[in-house]
Design an enzyme around this catalytic site. Structure first.
Site, PDB file in Angstrom:
ATOM      1  N   ARG A  54       0.532  -0.974   0.372  1.00 16.28           N
ATOM      2  CA  ARG A  54      -0.228  -0.284  -0.073  1.00 16.28           C
ATOM      3  C   ARG A  54       0.784   1.076   0.147  1.00 16.28           C
ATOM      4  NH1 ARG A  54      -2.937   0.042   5.858  1.00 16.28           N
ATOM      5  NH2 ARG A  54      -4.221  -1.429   4.546  1.00 16.28           N
ATOM      6  N   ASP A  56       0.213   5.663   0.570  1.00 20.73           N
ATOM      7  CA  ASP A  56      -0.847   6.441   1.691  1.00 20.73           C
ATOM      8  C   ASP A  56      -0.963   7.612   0.822  1.00 20.73           C
ATOM      9  OD1 ASP A  56       0.204   5.085   4.020  1.00 20.73           O
ATOM     10  OD2 ASP A  56       1.421   6.232   4.480  1.00 20.73           O
ATOM     11  N   TYR A 116      12.156   2.988  -2.721  1.00 20.17           N
ATOM     12  CA  TYR A 116      11.631   4.693  -3.115  1.00 20.17           C
ATOM     13  C   TYR A 116      12.799   5.736  -3.064  1.00 20.17           C
ATOM     14  CZ  TYR A 116       7.157   3.150  -0.588  1.00 20.17           C
ATOM     15  OH  TYR A 116       6.430   2.215  -0.847  1.00 20.17           O
ATOM     16  N   ARG A 201       9.267   8.448   5.160  1.00 21.22           N
ATOM     17  CA  ARG A 201       9.056   9.510   5.621  1.00 21.22           C
ATOM     18  C   ARG A 201       9.419   9.836   7.158  1.00 21.22           C
ATOM     19  NH1 ARG A 201       2.443   9.430   4.282  1.00 21.22           N
ATOM     20  NH2 ARG A 201       2.749  11.774   5.209  1.00 21.22           N
TER      21      ARG A 201
END
Length: 255
Positions: A54, A56, A116, A201
């Site tokens: 998933r 966000d 990422y 993050r």
């Protein structure tokens, strides 16, 4: 899987600004919902999809894999099928490839690594709105790269996770963590076997405390050892985060 069906991986990309993440949820628009609606329109039947993970709200993906079981006779040409899906999908979601895989292939559980990027720009740029995070001051990139090296290896990264997530372990193995400065653009690259909710993050926010707020390089190791989310930096905005790569042992990656 039913008889006369073929399992496929769909490689998709999307700009996440308008969506409440990948996963279908009540009372919110998701990427998965839009993809399943397009599949139902093209195939004239409902199809369930399973994503590699998933993302966000507001997070983007340049590469996410999804698996679905589709009746064999429905796809005579993968290229035409991809074209038909893209004609229906919104402009901020695209299907890149359709790949036949073996019947037990699983988009989430078979992934061996994920990558990422977090994008930052220095100096106001209207064309990067919702696609990168504006940072007013130049951080110490060399210091942040030294701190990022302390992330490498197999560790408990619970300090960077959202609380109350339903995972069996906070252990991850990070194999790459580095910053690249290119003019007014600053990009953080990170690769691991798995990631926790909000992990990237929170890591970026912690590294920026080193690069901007005078924390020591060793601060990162201290945060990891604490296993305490409150010791890590604030989570940076979703707009700069991109899922960029997922590796499977049975899928060739385009060069």
């Amino acid at each position: 899987m039913q008889a006369n069906t073929q399992r496929y991986f769909l490689e998709i990309a999307y700009k996440g600004t308008a969506y409440h993440g990948w996963q279908i949820q009540q009372n919110a628009v998701s990427v998965q919902e839009k993809l399943q609606q397009a599949l139902q329109t093209v195939l004239r039947q409902e199809v369930e999809t399973t994503g590699a993970g998933r993302t966000d709200t507001g997070v983007h993906a340049t590469k996410l894999y999804v698996h679905a079981d589709i009746p064999s006779e429905k796809i005579s040409s993968p290229q035409r099928f991809v074209h038909a899906l893209n004609a229906i999908l919104p402009s901020d979601i695209s299907v890149q490839r359709l790949l036949p895989v073996h019947a037990e292939a699983h988009a989430r559980f078979d992934a061996t690594s994920r990558s990422y990027e977090y994008h930052i720009h220095l100096g106001k740029n209207p064309f990067l709105q919702d696609a990168s995070w504006l940072l007013r001051d130049m951080p110490d990139v060399d210091k942040m790269n030294a701190a990022a090296q302390l992330l490498l290896g197999k560790k408990d990264f619970g300090c960077f996770s959202k609380s109350h997530t339903q995972v069996f372990t906070n252990i991850c193995t990070i194999t790459e963590a580095r910053w690249v400065l290119d003019g007014q653009r600053l990009t953080f690259h990170i690769t691991a076997d798995r990631f926790l909710r909000n992990m990237v993050r929170a890591i970026v926010g912690t590294l920026l405390e080193v690069g901007l707020k005078g924390k020591s390089v060793e601060h990162v190791a201290e945060v990891i050892a604490s296993q305490d989310r409150s010791q890590a930096g604030a989570s940076v905005p979703a707009c700069g985060l991109y899922l960029t790569q997922i590796i499977y042992p049975y899928i060739d990656q385009p060069s």
